[in-house]
Scaffold this active site. Structure first.
Site, PDB file in Angstrom:
ATOM      1  N   ARG A   1       0.851  -1.188   0.000  1.00  0.00           N
ATOM      2  CA  ARG A   1       0.000   0.000   0.000  1.00  0.00           C
ATOM      3  C   ARG A   1       0.886   1.236   0.000  1.00  0.00           C
ATOM      4  NH1 ARG A   1      -3.744  -2.471  -1.512  1.00  0.00           N
ATOM      5  NH2 ARG A   1      -5.767  -2.777  -0.532  1.00  0.00           N
TER       6      ARG A   1
ATOM      7  N   HIS B   1      -1.396   0.634  -9.688  1.00  0.00           N
ATOM      8  CA  HIS B   1      -2.097  -0.227  -8.723  1.00  0.00           C
ATOM      9  C   HIS B   1      -2.847  -1.344  -9.468  1.00  0.00           C
ATOM     10  CE1 HIS B   1      -4.124  -0.405  -4.497  1.00  0.00           C
ATOM     11  NE2 HIS B   1      -4.128  -1.600  -5.071  1.00  0.00           N
TER      12      HIS B   1
HETATM   13  P1  NDP Z   1      -2.018 -11.449   4.744  1.00  0.00           P
HETATM   14  O1  NDP Z   1      -2.866 -10.949   5.845  1.00  0.00           O
HETATM   15  O2  NDP Z   1      -2.204 -12.855   4.298  1.00  0.00           O
HETATM   16  O3  NDP Z   1      -0.477 -11.274   5.138  1.00  0.00           O
HETATM   17  C1  NDP Z   1       0.006 -10.133   5.768  1.00  0.00           C
HETATM   18  C2  NDP Z   1       1.455 -10.387   6.174  1.00  0.00           C
HETATM   19  O4  NDP Z   1       1.989  -9.179   6.708  1.00  0.00           O
HETATM   20  C3  NDP Z   1       1.599 -11.454   7.262  1.00  0.00           C
HETATM   21  O5  NDP Z   1       2.784 -12.198   7.034  1.00  0.00           O
HETATM   22  C4  NDP Z   1       1.759 -10.622   8.530  1.00  0.00           C
HETATM   23  O6  NDP Z   1       2.488 -11.247   9.565  1.00  0.00           O
HETATM   24  C5  NDP Z   1       2.548  -9.451   7.997  1.00  0.00           C
HETATM   25  N1  NDP Z   1       2.436  -8.270   8.856  1.00  0.00           N
HETATM   26  C6  NDP Z   1       1.336  -7.516   9.112  1.00  0.00           C
HETATM   27  N2  NDP Z   1       1.638  -6.511   9.955  1.00  0.00           N
HETATM   28  C7  NDP Z   1       2.960  -6.631  10.229  1.00  0.00           C
HETATM   29  C8  NDP Z   1       3.863  -5.910  11.038  1.00  0.00           C
HETATM   30  N3  NDP Z   1       3.477  -4.836  11.736  1.00  0.00           N
HETATM   31  N4  NDP Z   1       5.143  -6.333  11.090  1.00  0.00           N
HETATM   32  C9  NDP Z   1       5.540  -7.423  10.417  1.00  0.00           C
HETATM   33  N5  NDP Z   1       4.748  -8.170   9.628  1.00  0.00           N
HETATM   34  C10 NDP Z   1       3.457  -7.771   9.538  1.00  0.00           C
HETATM   35  O7  NDP Z   1      -2.215 -10.456   3.520  1.00  0.00           O
HETATM   36  P2  NDP Z   1      -2.039 -10.728   1.955  1.00  0.00           P
HETATM   37  O8  NDP Z   1      -0.739 -11.399   1.738  1.00  0.00           O
HETATM   38  O9  NDP Z   1      -3.254 -11.360   1.400  1.00  0.00           O
HETATM   39  O10 NDP Z   1      -2.002  -9.217   1.389  1.00  0.00           O
HETATM   40  C11 NDP Z   1      -1.026  -8.312   1.826  1.00  0.00           C
HETATM   41  C12 NDP Z   1      -1.344  -6.912   1.333  1.00  0.00           C
HETATM   42  O11 NDP Z   1      -1.095  -6.810  -0.059  1.00  0.00           O
HETATM   43  C13 NDP Z   1      -2.804  -6.453   1.457  1.00  0.00           C
HETATM   44  O12 NDP Z   1      -3.106  -6.063   2.770  1.00  0.00           O
HETATM   45  C14 NDP Z   1      -2.861  -5.304   0.481  1.00  0.00           C
HETATM   46  O13 NDP Z   1      -2.505  -4.101   1.131  1.00  0.00           O
HETATM   47  C15 NDP Z   1      -1.789  -5.669  -0.558  1.00  0.00           C
HETATM   48  N6  NDP Z   1      -2.375  -5.974  -1.865  1.00  0.00           N
HETATM   49  C16 NDP Z   1      -2.063  -5.161  -2.925  1.00  0.00           C
HETATM   50  C17 NDP Z   1      -2.582  -5.416  -4.169  1.00  0.00           C
HETATM   51  C18 NDP Z   1      -2.218  -4.565  -5.337  1.00  0.00           C
HETATM   52  O14 NDP Z   1      -2.860  -4.681  -6.391  1.00  0.00           O
HETATM   53  N7  NDP Z   1      -1.207  -3.727  -5.229  1.00  0.00           N
HETATM   54  C19 NDP Z   1      -3.480  -6.566  -4.406  1.00  0.00           C
HETATM   55  C20 NDP Z   1      -3.726  -7.352  -3.231  1.00  0.00           C
HETATM   56  C21 NDP Z   1      -3.193  -7.050  -2.013  1.00  0.00           C
HETATM   57  P3  NDP Z   1       1.872 -12.498  10.387  1.00  0.00           P
HETATM   58  O15 NDP Z   1       1.730 -13.612   9.399  1.00  0.00           O
HETATM   59  O16 NDP Z   1       2.904 -12.811  11.390  1.00  0.00           O
HETATM   60  O17 NDP Z   1       0.571 -12.028  10.939  1.00  0.00           O
HETATM   61  C1  OXD Z   2      -6.327  -5.473  -2.970  1.00  0.00           C
HETATM   62  C2  OXD Z   2      -5.931  -4.504  -4.005  1.00  0.00           C
HETATM   63  O1  OXD Z   2      -6.121  -5.207  -1.780  1.00  0.00           O
HETATM   64  O2  OXD Z   2      -6.281  -4.709  -5.188  1.00  0.00           O
HETATM   65  O3  OXD Z   2      -6.874  -6.528  -3.341  1.00  0.00           O
HETATM   66  O4  OXD Z   2      -5.235  -3.535  -3.697  1.00  0.00           O
END
Ligand code: NDP
Ligand code: OXD
Length: 314
Positions: free
Chosen positions: A229, A277
């Site tokens: 993000r 994005h």
């Molecule tokens: P998940 O919830 O499956 O994974 C999030 C990961 O981030 C986990 O490993 C979590 O750790 C880690 N995490 C969260 N907070 C912290 C922190 N403070 N310190 C360290 N590690 C942290 O999410 P997804 O993988 O499904 O998606 C991740 C992000 O990707 C979404 O939230 C979104 O913002 C972004 N995204 C962007 C898209 C785009 O088109 N650009 C499309 C889809 C998603 P733990 O496992 O230990 O909880």
């Molecule tokens: C998502 C994105 O979070 O597209 O799925 O950014």
């Protein structure tokens, strides 16, 4: 019993058609036209205007049509019902394609080769290091990070991950929490960011962090690749670090303000690659199927497959 579609930024029409086909026993209505508020039991949303989900007295669950729920959780009026997000193989594969492509482009010096071609230069000197000598660090090792890390490892890169808990489904070395961050950064040539935007991760991509990245790598300096993000990144620091060499280059799919304003210095920066994005767009065909299945599970009194921990923020 109706499903409310409250979609902004994306065209709504394909979603309406898809949900009507998948849920023939439910009325599917648009938030952008008049609808009967008490009939709404489920809301499928993408970036709904803050405040627009209040006054739905029979709402049972909100289903987010993307993976990240940061926009929703910033809405102080969000009804306290079950919140489910999208975890779908089509979305995951798209993201991994984008990440692997960007890492390979850096490894194979594609931008430099394109510039050489434009000069009609036969640039034999633009050769590439072996993938196994390039260390990739993936920040955020959840659904998306784990898949990307697994496929990057298959391509031969030296991959490690960092997350809150240190747990992941990928078979790569893991670093956990604040204590693990510095050693993780110190072995990273390409920083791939797939973190959610929460109060803990806001502005995490800043000069202090970039200065801890490895400086003895094979790419001429640390590379930043962010598809998490825009709120994760300090954009002034990124620009300054590109200009003074703290960062070699940056590939950014997300920005603090989207669409990226016309006046942004990122547009013309020679060390920046921008995508709008769209690293992993939600495909109505696949994602509506996933969301319809979650509604069926909820109707059957079972937990949905990807309920959000609202306290944690992701
Ligand atoms: P998940 O919830 O499956 O994974 C999030 C990961 O981030 C986990 O490993 C979590 O750790 C880690 N995490 C969260 N907070 C912290 C922190 N403070 N310190 C360290 N590690 C942290 O999410 P997804 O993988 O499904 O998606 C991740 C992000 O990707 C979404 O939230 C979104 O913002 C972004 N995204 C962007 C898209 C785009 O088109 N650009 C499309 C889809 C998603 P733990 O496992 O230990 O909880
Ligand atoms: C998502 C994105 O979070 O597209 O799925 O950014």
């Amino acid at each position: 019993m109706s499903l409310l579609l409250n979609i902004n930024v994306w065209p709504e029409k394909p979603w309406l058609a898809r949900f009507r086909a998948l849920l023939p026993d439910m009325e599917v209505v648009s938030a952008h036209a008049a609808f009967d508020r008490p009939s709404i039991t489920y809301a499928a949303v993408w970036k709904p205007a803050h405040g627009s989900l209040v006054g739905l007295p029979n709402l049972k669950a909100i289903l987010n049509l993307g993976a990240g729920v940061d926009h929703l959780l910033l809405d102080k009026t969000l009804p306290p019902v079950t919140l489910c997000r999208t975890v779908d193989q089509s979305l995951t594969s798209r993201m991994t394609e984008w990440i692997v492509m960007q890492c390979l482009m850096k490894l194979r010096r594609v931008q430099e080769l394109q510039a050489a071609q434009a000069r009609r230069a036969w640039a034999k000197e633009l050769n590439s290091p072996d993938a196994h000598t390039v260390r990739i660090g993936v920040m955020g090792m959840g659904v998306l990070g784990a898949d990307a890390a697994t496929k990057l490892k298959m391509m031969g890169f030296d991959v490690a991950g960092w997350s809150n808990s240190g747990r992941t489904t990928a078979d790569v070395p893991m670093f956990a929490g604040k204590a693990g961050l510095d050693p993780f950064l110190g072995r990273t040539d390409i920083l791939v960011v797939l973190l959610p935007h929460t109060p803990e991760t806001d502005d995490i991509l800043n000069r202090a962090l970039f200065q801890k990245l490895a400086r003895d790598g094979r790419l001429g300096g640390p590379v930043l690749i962010n598809a998490g993000r825009g709120g994760l990144q300090n954009e002034a620091d990124i620009l300054a670090c590109l200009d003074d060499g703290t960062l070699h280059s940056a590939v950014l799919d997300v920005f603090r303000t989207e669409p990226l304003p016309d006046a942004s210095p990122f547009w013309n920066h020679p060390k920046v690659t921008i995508t709008p994005h769209n690293s992993a767009d939600s495909d109505p065909e696949a994602v509506a199927r996933y969301i319809a299945r979650q509604i069926r599970l909820h109707q059957a009194g079972q937990p949905m497959e990807s309920e959000v921990n609202v306290e944690r923020g992701y």
